[in-house]
Motif scaffolding. Structure first.
Motif, mmCIF file in Angstrom:
data_model
loop_
_atom_site.group_PDB
_atom_site.id
_atom_site.type_symbol
_atom_site.label_atom_id
_atom_site.label_comp_id
_atom_site.label_asym_id
_atom_site.label_seq_id
_atom_site.Cartn_x
_atom_site.Cartn_y
_atom_site.Cartn_z
ATOM 1 N N GLY A 172 0.647 -1.282 -0.030
ATOM 2 C CA GLY A 172 -0.068 0.107 -0.049
ATOM 3 C C GLY A 172 0.797 1.472 -0.100
ATOM 4 O O GLY A 172 0.224 2.441 -0.089
ATOM 5 N N ALA A 173 2.167 1.340 -0.009
ATOM 6 C CA ALA A 173 2.942 2.384 0.192
ATOM 7 C C ALA A 173 4.409 2.193 -0.594
ATOM 8 O O ALA A 173 5.338 2.266 -0.230
ATOM 9 N N PRO A 174 4.079 1.975 -2.197
ATOM 10 C CA PRO A 174 5.520 1.810 -2.960
ATOM 11 C C PRO A 174 6.417 2.971 -2.765
ATOM 12 O O PRO A 174 7.513 2.547 -3.201
ATOM 13 N N TRP A 175 5.765 4.080 -2.666
ATOM 14 C CA TRP A 175 6.724 5.235 -2.374
ATOM 15 C C TRP A 175 7.689 5.139 -1.428
ATOM 16 O O TRP A 175 8.558 5.867 -1.305
ATOM 17 N N ASN A 176 7.473 4.183 -0.332
ATOM 18 C CA ASN A 176 8.321 4.185 0.780
ATOM 19 C C ASN A 176 9.330 3.129 0.575
ATOM 20 O O ASN A 176 10.535 2.821 1.389
ATOM 21 N N ALA A 177 9.521 2.266 -0.652
ATOM 22 C CA ALA A 177 10.604 1.309 -0.885
ATOM 23 C C ALA A 177 11.896 2.206 -0.940
ATOM 24 O O ALA A 177 12.005 3.390 -1.357
ATOM 25 N N ALA A 228 1.570 -2.318 -9.354
ATOM 26 C CA ALA A 228 0.453 -3.256 -9.603
ATOM 27 C C ALA A 228 0.505 -4.729 -9.739
ATOM 28 O O ALA A 228 -0.210 -5.635 -9.461
ATOM 29 N N VAL A 229 1.825 -4.960 -10.186
ATOM 30 C CA VAL A 229 2.171 -6.574 -10.267
ATOM 31 C C VAL A 229 2.054 -7.103 -8.959
ATOM 32 O O VAL A 229 1.433 -8.089 -8.557
ATOM 33 N N LYS A 230 2.506 -6.352 -7.777
ATOM 34 C CA LYS A 230 2.608 -6.778 -6.549
ATOM 35 C C LYS A 230 1.190 -7.105 -6.148
ATOM 36 O O LYS A 230 0.622 -8.044 -5.422
ATOM 37 N N ALA A 231 0.415 -5.898 -6.351
ATOM 38 C CA ALA A 231 -1.011 -5.902 -5.794
ATOM 39 C C ALA A 231 -1.874 -6.822 -6.259
ATOM 40 O O ALA A 231 -2.639 -7.293 -5.518
ATOM 41 N N GLN A 232 -1.798 -7.287 -7.605
ATOM 42 C CA GLN A 232 -2.425 -8.362 -8.031
ATOM 43 C C GLN A 232 -2.064 -9.622 -7.942
ATOM 44 O O GLN A 232 -2.615 -10.673 -8.733
ATOM 45 N N GLY A 233 -0.829 -9.935 -7.378
ATOM 46 C CA GLY A 233 -0.543 -11.292 -6.964
ATOM 47 C C GLY A 233 0.594 -11.708 -8.155
ATOM 48 O O GLY A 233 0.545 -13.146 -8.148
ATOM 49 N N GLY A 234 1.111 -10.965 -8.962
ATOM 50 C CA GLY A 234 1.932 -11.618 -10.044
ATOM 51 C C GLY A 234 1.578 -10.918 -11.322
ATOM 52 O O GLY A 234 0.465 -10.643 -11.583
ATOM 53 N N LEU A 235 2.576 -10.981 -12.480
ATOM 54 C CA LEU A 235 2.383 -10.549 -13.547
ATOM 55 C C LEU A 235 1.117 -11.191 -14.405
ATOM 56 O O LEU A 235 0.500 -10.625 -15.098
ATOM 57 N N GLU A 236 1.057 -12.544 -14.076
ATOM 58 C CA GLU A 236 0.009 -13.226 -14.799
ATOM 59 C C GLU A 236 -1.386 -12.675 -14.575
ATOM 60 O O GLU A 236 -2.321 -12.661 -15.529
ATOM 61 N N ASN A 237 -1.612 -12.157 -13.534
ATOM 62 C CA ASN A 237 -2.893 -11.979 -13.136
ATOM 63 C C ASN A 237 -3.317 -10.257 -13.818
ATOM 64 O O ASN A 237 -4.269 -9.851 -13.808
ATOM 65 N N THR A 459 -6.956 5.161 -3.724
ATOM 66 C CA THR A 459 -6.545 5.381 -2.543
ATOM 67 C C THR A 459 -6.335 4.078 -1.453
ATOM 68 O O THR A 459 -5.972 3.917 -0.345
ATOM 69 N N SER A 460 -6.834 2.900 -1.889
ATOM 70 C CA SER A 460 -6.968 1.732 -1.195
ATOM 71 C C SER A 460 -5.533 1.083 -0.954
ATOM 72 O O SER A 460 -4.681 1.255 -1.662
ATOM 73 N N LEU A 461 -5.372 0.754 0.376
ATOM 74 C CA LEU A 461 -4.301 -0.013 0.648
ATOM 75 C C LEU A 461 -4.025 -1.404 -0.010
ATOM 76 O O LEU A 461 -2.973 -1.789 -0.341
ATOM 77 N N GLU A 462 -5.175 -1.994 -0.514
ATOM 78 C CA GLU A 462 -5.186 -3.383 -1.206
ATOM 79 C C GLU A 462 -5.929 -3.232 -2.313
ATOM 80 O O GLU A 462 -7.023 -2.529 -2.329
ATOM 81 N N ASP A 464 -5.983 -1.539 -5.254
ATOM 82 C CA ASP A 464 -6.251 -0.525 -5.701
ATOM 83 C C ASP A 464 -6.606 -0.327 -7.306
ATOM 84 O O ASP A 464 -6.202 -1.132 -7.815
ATOM 85 N N GLY A 465 -7.556 0.565 -7.571
ATOM 86 C CA GLY A 465 -7.899 0.513 -9.053
ATOM 87 C C GLY A 465 -8.773 -0.373 -9.353
ATOM 88 O O GLY A 465 -9.450 -0.498 -10.538
ATOM 89 N N SER A 466 -9.400 -1.352 -8.355
ATOM 90 C CA SER A 466 -10.632 -2.103 -8.614
ATOM 91 C C SER A 466 -11.740 -1.763 -7.877
ATOM 92 O O SER A 466 -11.682 -0.853 -6.846
ATOM 93 N N MET A 467 -12.908 -2.387 -8.214
ATOM 94 C CA MET A 467 -13.999 -2.315 -7.396
ATOM 95 C C MET A 467 -13.897 -2.771 -6.020
ATOM 96 O O MET A 467 -14.616 -2.041 -4.770
ATOM 97 N N GLU A 468 -13.128 -3.744 -5.690
ATOM 98 C CA GLU A 468 -12.682 -4.174 -4.306
ATOM 99 C C GLU A 468 -11.945 -3.178 -3.564
ATOM 100 O O GLU A 468 -12.248 -2.620 -2.631
ATOM 101 N N GLY A 469 -10.862 -2.394 -4.405
ATOM 102 C CA GLY A 469 -10.293 -1.257 -3.950
ATOM 103 C C GLY A 469 -11.383 -0.207 -3.520
ATOM 104 O O GLY A 469 -11.046 0.547 -2.409
ATOM 105 N N ALA A 470 -12.495 -0.052 -4.322
ATOM 106 C CA ALA A 470 -13.279 1.244 -3.889
ATOM 107 C C ALA A 470 -13.843 1.011 -2.729
ATOM 108 O O ALA A 470 -14.461 1.762 -1.642
ATOM 109 N N VAL A 471 -14.342 -0.440 -2.390
ATOM 110 C CA VAL A 471 -15.204 -0.746 -1.348
ATOM 111 C C VAL A 471 -14.295 -0.661 -0.006
ATOM 112 O O VAL A 471 -14.642 0.030 0.929
ATOM 113 N N ARG A 472 -12.960 -1.221 -0.197
ATOM 114 C CA ARG A 472 -12.116 -0.856 0.889
ATOM 115 C C ARG A 472 -11.790 0.569 1.346
ATOM 116 O O ARG A 472 -11.575 0.684 2.627
ATOM 117 N N SER A 473 -11.495 1.217 0.283
ATOM 118 C CA SER A 473 -11.242 2.532 0.536
ATOM 119 C C SER A 473 -12.449 3.397 1.200
ATOM 120 O O SER A 473 -12.106 4.143 2.298
#
Length: 499
Positions: A172-177, A228-237, A459-462, A464-473
């Motif tokens: 949820g905070a890639p900018w802190n890497a 996005a690759v990390k958030a979606q669990g890998g490139l294949e997703n 803005t979702s921690l998990e 993000d960019g999906s309808m699931e992220g909208a609900v969580r946010s």
């Protein structure tokens, strides 16, 4: 897929975007009909004002009422609820999604919400058969002959590199890497140029970028894509073709928003674009539309950051937040459903999936309902060469399908499209972000500014960019606001059970 190797002339989309942005810029601080008002604003009060009646805004309002907020007002610019979800009738009693559609089994919060609201989720109906690939004028049925062994090895190598970089990013905070600034200084175009040598090794990653963000590799930073690759669990997703069977909501995804709005009743005000938020520390917090001035304790802005450019903030937002909003980019989508009497492609040994480099459509999927009829294909595209008129545009889409599925594709009985760029209240459906934005300003994405809080899928921690992220946010923002209101005695503390 777009042709990334050469610049494109000014397109219908760019003309529409210019018109929309010009209209949006005139709205800032002035109201939809200009800067002068013929009547004084109607004054109201509320505990919380939520701006945006998409999934995130409606979830925020609903959760705040559950938490004990006495009064919540939801202000929506459109004359409908749902935001980037909209259900369209493709055939009598058959609804399709013009916006957000598919959810995965691990999208637990939106599936729980749907169950609570009485909206059924069903697996996407899948036909057996081969996909169609159409690149460089060559049509190939089935994936087996697409890649050479060298290309497969390179693709696996690219996947491993991207997923390894993703593992370095904090959730949820890639900018802190530690290497965030380094990754964010590179576009995916440059990264692929340095790390790929085969046609399909590069092309497959470009397809993942196009499918997920609706842009070319030069328009997105390495950090944004790796996140996005990390958030979606890998490139294949992120690939257009995944082994995972998604779910869809019966009646369309907009059903969730419609049912929440029905429960919220007259707390939801449509056709009410917000023009100004005044948050002077020594005075009341105030939200203004063309007609209303609402004093409240807290505000939740539930929209894509780019859409907040239409709101005048007084005092001005801190520089990091202001720059984040200014530089946030949205990539609009063109989505069209083509309806047939039956899914003829299945009888021809095809599963309805098509992927190509055409200028009209890039990706095609079988969206036939579980009943097996009518047959429905859903297509996505950049639309660079689509004509402006609706009729001609739909004819161009059907013509493009002939290259994938043959002459039977001409027998469409209905075409239903949704061009999100023509929507005046949306800056886009996905947020690619060019180099230099996420690492510099990402930390300002969800942190409150004074008494203003932020929701929306981005803005979702998990997820993000999906309808699931909208609900969580929405759930996060509501919990954030409820805590602040309890600390000030505006709403009661939650009841504790005695044992």
């Amino acid at each position: 897929m777009r042709n990334f190797s050469k610049p494109l002339p000014l397109t219908r989309r760019e003309l529409l975007r210019g018109t929309a942005l010009a209209a949006g810029s005139m709205l800032v601080g002035c109201g939809q009909r200009g800067c002068s008002r013929s009547a004084p604003l109607e004054k109201r009060t509320a505990d919380v004002v939520v701006i945006g009646a998409g999934l995130s805004g409606l979830v925020t309002a609903r959760e705040l009422l559950k938490a004990g907020a006495g009064s919540v007002v939801v202000l929506e610019a459109r004359n409908r609820v749902g935001g980037l979800t909209i259900s369209q009738e493709a055939a009598p009693g058959v609804f399709v999604d013009g916006g957000g559609s598919w959810v995965r089994p691990n999208h637990t919060r939106i599936l729980a919400l749907a169950e609570e609201l009485g909206v059924s989720a069903v697996d996407v109906s899948e036909g057996r058969g081969s996909p169609i690939f159409l690149f460089d004028g060559v049509r190939i049925a089935g994936a087996g002959r697409l890649f050479s062994r060298a290309e497969m090895r390179e693709l696996r190598g690219l996947r491993d590199k991207l997923e390894a970089m993703g593992a370095e990013l904090p959730d949820g905070a890639p900018w802190n890497a530690p290497r965030a600034a380094e990754y964010d200084s590179i576009s995916m175009f440059n990264w692929l140029s340095e790390n790929s040598t085969t046609v399909w090794g590069r092309r497959d990653v470009e397809m993942a970028i196009d499918w997920t963000f609706g842009c070319g590799p030069e328009e997105i930073s390495l950090l944004r894509f790796v996140a996005a690759v990390k958030a979606q669990g890998g490139l294949e997703n992120l690939m257009a073709i995944s082994r995972e069977i998604p779910k869809v909501f019966v009646g369309g995804s907009q059903q969730l928003s419609l049912k929440m709005a029905e429960l919220l009743g007259d707390r939801v005000l449509l056709g009410s674009p917000v023009t100004r938020i005044v948050d002077e520390p020594s005075g009341p917090l105030r939200v203004e539309t063309e007609r209303l001035s609402i004093e409240c304790h807290r505000v939740v802005v539930a929209m894509m950051p780019a859409d907040a450019r239409r709101i005048d903030f007084e005092p001005s937002l801190p520089k990091p937040k202001k720059e984040l909003i200014r530089q946030w980019s949205g990539s609009p989508d063109y989505k069209v459903h083509i309806v047939y009497e039956k899914p003829f492609w299945r009888a021809n040994g095809l599963n309805g999936i098509g992927v190509g480099d055409g200028s009209v459509v890039d990706f095609i999927f079988d969206n036939t309902p579980s009943s097996g009829a009518p047959g429905i294909l859903v297509a996505f595209g950049a639309g660079e060469e689509l004509p402006a008129s609706l009729r001609a545009r739909r004819e161009a889409v059907v013509e493009a399908l002939l290259d994938f599925f043959g002459d039977e594709a001409r027998e469409a009985i209905n075409v239903v499209d949704m061009d999100w760029l023509s929507e005046p209240w949306s800056s886009g459906c996905a947020s690619p972000l060019r180099p230099g934005v996420l690492s510099k300003y990402g930390a300002a994405l969800r942190d409150p500014v004074g008494r203003i809080h932020w929701a929306g899928s981005d803005t979702s921690l998990e997820h993000d960019g999906s309808m699931e992220g909208a609900v969580r946010s929405g759930e996060r923002a509501a919990a954030e606001v409820a805590t602040a209101l309890r600390e000030r005695g505006v709403i009661p503390a939650p009841a504790t059970s005695s044992g």
